[in-house]
Design a protein around this motif. Structure first.
Motif, PDB file in Angstrom:
ATOM      1  N   ASN A  22     -18.859  24.218   3.622  1.00  0.00           N
ATOM      2  CA  ASN A  22     -17.830  25.020   4.293  1.00  0.00           C
ATOM      3  C   ASN A  22     -16.466  24.346   4.291  1.00  0.00           C
ATOM      4  N   LEU A  23     -16.416  23.073   3.899  1.00  0.00           N
ATOM      5  CA  LEU A  23     -15.209  22.270   4.053  1.00  0.00           C
ATOM      6  C   LEU A  23     -14.624  21.851   2.712  1.00  0.00           C
ATOM      7  N   ASP A  24     -13.312  21.552   2.742  1.00  0.00           N
ATOM      8  CA  ASP A  24     -12.667  21.020   1.545  1.00  0.00           C
ATOM      9  C   ASP A  24     -12.670  19.501   1.583  1.00  0.00           C
ATOM     10  N   GLU A  25     -11.964  18.890   0.643  1.00  0.00           N
ATOM     11  CA  GLU A  25     -11.968  17.433   0.541  1.00  0.00           C
ATOM     12  C   GLU A  25     -11.272  16.745   1.707  1.00  0.00           C
ATOM     13  N   ASN A  26     -10.510  17.493   2.501  1.00  0.00           N
ATOM     14  CA  ASN A  26      -9.838  16.934   3.670  1.00  0.00           C
ATOM     15  C   ASN A  26     -10.574  17.247   4.965  1.00  0.00           C
ATOM     16  N   ALA A  27     -11.823  17.664   4.852  1.00  0.00           N
ATOM     17  CA  ALA A  27     -12.665  17.997   6.006  1.00  0.00           C
ATOM     18  C   ALA A  27     -12.101  19.152   6.813  1.00  0.00           C
ATOM     19  N   ARG A  28     -11.412  20.059   6.140  1.00  0.00           N
ATOM     20  CA  ARG A  28     -10.946  21.286   6.788  1.00  0.00           C
ATOM     21  C   ARG A  28     -11.696  22.472   6.192  1.00  0.00           C
ATOM     22  N   PHE A  29     -11.804  23.527   6.972  1.00  0.00           N
ATOM     23  CA  PHE A  29     -12.534  24.694   6.496  1.00  0.00           C
ATOM     24  C   PHE A  29     -11.853  25.286   5.257  1.00  0.00           C
ATOM     25  N   LEU A  30     -12.678  25.730   4.323  1.00  0.00           N
ATOM     26  CA  LEU A  30     -12.157  26.440   3.170  1.00  0.00           C
ATOM     27  C   LEU A  30     -11.432  27.706   3.626  1.00  0.00           C
ATOM     28  N   GLY A  31     -10.500  28.169   2.818  1.00  0.00           N
ATOM     29  CA  GLY A  31      -9.838  29.425   3.105  1.00  0.00           C
ATOM     30  C   GLY A  31     -10.809  30.591   3.021  1.00  0.00           C
ATOM     31  N   SER A  32     -10.413  31.717   3.599  1.00  0.00           N
ATOM     32  CA  SER A  32     -11.326  32.856   3.672  1.00  0.00           C
ATOM     33  C   SER A  32     -11.778  33.319   2.293  1.00  0.00           C
ATOM     34  N   ASP A  33     -10.890  33.322   1.303  1.00  0.00           N
ATOM     35  CA  ASP A  33     -11.276  33.779  -0.038  1.00  0.00           C
ATOM     36  C   ASP A  33     -12.361  32.889  -0.642  1.00  0.00           C
ATOM     37  N   ARG A  34     -12.206  31.589  -0.467  1.00  0.00           N
ATOM     38  CA  ARG A  34     -13.195  30.665  -1.009  1.00  0.00           C
ATOM     39  C   ARG A  34     -14.524  30.778  -0.263  1.00  0.00           C
ATOM     40  N   LEU A  35     -14.456  31.031   1.045  1.00  0.00           N
ATOM     41  CA  LEU A  35     -15.694  31.210   1.806  1.00  0.00           C
ATOM     42  C   LEU A  35     -16.393  32.503   1.416  1.00  0.00           C
ATOM     43  N   VAL A  36     -15.626  33.564   1.166  1.00  0.00           N
ATOM     44  CA  VAL A  36     -16.230  34.809   0.692  1.00  0.00           C
ATOM     45  C   VAL A  36     -16.976  34.558  -0.616  1.00  0.00           C
ATOM     46  N   THR A  37     -16.337  33.852  -1.542  1.00  0.00           N
ATOM     47  CA  THR A  37     -16.975  33.537  -2.820  1.00  0.00           C
ATOM     48  C   THR A  37     -18.238  32.718  -2.611  1.00  0.00           C
ATOM     49  N   ARG A  38     -18.164  31.729  -1.721  1.00  0.00           N
ATOM     50  CA  ARG A  38     -19.320  30.869  -1.436  1.00  0.00           C
ATOM     51  C   ARG A  38     -20.488  31.680  -0.897  1.00  0.00           C
ATOM     52  N   PHE A  39     -20.240  32.516   0.102  1.00  0.00           N
ATOM     53  CA  PHE A  39     -21.337  33.259   0.714  1.00  0.00           C
ATOM     54  C   PHE A  39     -21.846  34.373  -0.196  1.00  0.00           C
ATOM     55  N   ASP A  40     -20.955  34.994  -0.957  1.00  0.00           N
ATOM     56  CA  ASP A  40     -21.404  36.001  -1.920  1.00  0.00           C
ATOM     57  C   ASP A  40     -22.381  35.404  -2.926  1.00  0.00           C
ATOM     58  N   ALA A  41     -22.087  34.185  -3.369  1.00  0.00           N
ATOM     59  CA  ALA A  41     -22.933  33.536  -4.365  1.00  0.00           C
ATOM     60  C   ALA A  41     -24.337  33.261  -3.824  1.00  0.00           C
ATOM     61  N   ILE A  42     -24.431  33.040  -2.513  1.00  0.00           N
ATOM     62  CA  ILE A  42     -25.735  32.789  -1.897  1.00  0.00           C
ATOM     63  C   ILE A  42     -26.491  34.093  -1.677  1.00  0.00           C
ATOM     64  N   GLY A  43     -25.749  35.183  -1.546  1.00  0.00           N
ATOM     65  CA  GLY A  43     -26.359  36.468  -1.222  1.00  0.00           C
ATOM     66  C   GLY A  43     -26.020  36.956   0.169  1.00  0.00           C
ATOM     67  N   ALA A  44     -25.225  36.160   0.915  1.00  0.00           N
ATOM     68  CA  ALA A  44     -24.801  36.534   2.261  1.00  0.00           C
ATOM     69  C   ALA A  44     -23.541  37.386   2.159  1.00  0.00           C
ATOM     70  N   THR A  45     -23.705  38.585   1.621  1.00  0.00           N
ATOM     71  CA  THR A  45     -22.581  39.477   1.357  1.00  0.00           C
ATOM     72  C   THR A  45     -22.180  40.224   2.627  1.00  0.00           C
ATOM     73  N   ASP A  46     -21.068  40.969   2.537  1.00  0.00           N
ATOM     74  CA  ASP A  46     -20.553  41.606   3.747  1.00  0.00           C
ATOM     75  C   ASP A  46     -21.400  42.773   4.227  1.00  0.00           C
ATOM     76  N   ASP A  47     -22.348  43.226   3.417  1.00  0.00           N
ATOM     77  CA  ASP A  47     -23.229  44.308   3.853  1.00  0.00           C
ATOM     78  C   ASP A  47     -24.632  43.813   4.208  1.00  0.00           C
TER      79      ASP A  47
END
Length: 279
Positions: free
Chosen positions: A204-229
């Protein structure tokens, strides 16, 4: 809805202008130094310390897990001790990665406090923004008067978690090697809940230990199958790091149900099956 995160620059401006929210230091034990020792050594001015083990959890048990949620009454008493009144903003931080801070954020949201936020990047970000630290024990304010709701956030029981993969996506927030069952340093059995998918908190985090931006998190969760529906559930070792994934899901515009007992409850029940390997 209020973002679950606050940037260090905004918090610093509010502190300097005399409009500080209630600030909570939720640092957990790191190595040989526990969170309270680190708090005494330096914390954000005005911050008050809470202990994850004693303030943000009931005593552990095989039936409920290593960090059971406290009762409504216990958590309300804690918030009143911190001086929280109805309508107050509350900001929680930890050392950097937001794991223990996310636990309290989830509990605040579960208590019906929608303006609760986590300091993105924790104390590291505070220092990079030019914030100073003060040492010693903080001064408790007058008791607050907050009356909390409870159970405002979606949760899963152990039976809910068992059935969840049949109709939804159950995410395991632990490190991949624990998910695969290659090692288990804490709980009695190694592996994961059958049907669960690996979604390590660190992702969930970037190299500075901050949360990824929403677009990157959407991509991350979509890839796992945790889609918005999809219906999404989350667990971890004991219900702490799973809250971090719930927060990340909210940043991605999704809602996740937390299984508070998590693997520590599941693995203590010999009737519950265990899966190993990558899937």
């Amino acid at each position: 809805m209020t973002s679950p995160l606050i940037e260090a620059e905004e918090l610093l401006e509010r502190v300097r202008s005399g409009r500080a929210p209630v600030i909570v230091d939720a640092r957990w034990q790191l190595g040989a130094h526990d969170g309270h020792e680190r708090y005494l050594g330096g914390h954000i001015p005005g911050a008050l310390f809470v202990d994850l083990e004693t303030d943000l959890a009931d005593p552990p048990s095989p039936q409920r897990g290593r960090h059971p949620l406290p009762s409504r009454e216990r958590f309300q008493a804690l918030l009143r001790r911190l001086g929280v009144d109805a309508g107050d903003d509350v900001v929680v931080y930890d050392q950097a990665h937001g794991v223990s801070a996310a636990r309290m954020w989830w509990m605040l949201r579960n208590a019906g406090i929608p303006t609760a936020r986590v300091l993105d990047g924790g104390l590291r970000a505070w220092g990079e923004a030019g914030g100073r630290l003060e040492g010693g024990e903080g001064t408790l304010p007058d008791d607050g008067t907050i009356e909390i709701d409870w159970d405002r956030m979606p949760q899963l029981t152990i039976d809910d978690a068992a059935a969840f993969p049949e109709h939804g996506v159950l995410l395991d927030a632990r490190a991949p090697e624990r998910y695969r069952g290659e090692q288990e340093p804490v709980d009695p059995r190694a592996g994961h809940i059958p049907g669960a998918l690996s979604s390590p908190t660190a992702g969930n985090l970037d190299e500075n230990a901050r949360f990824l931006g929403s677009d990157r998190l959407v991509t991350r969760f979509d890839a796992i199958g945790a889609t918005d529906d999809a219906e999404i559930g989350v667990y971890c070792g004991s219900g702490v790091t799973a809250a971090h994934v719930v927060l990340a899901l909210e940043l991605a515009g999704r809602r996740g149900a937390l299984f508070p007992g998590s693997w520590s409850q599941w693995s203590n029940d010999p009737e519950r099956p265990v899966a190993t390997g990558a899937v």
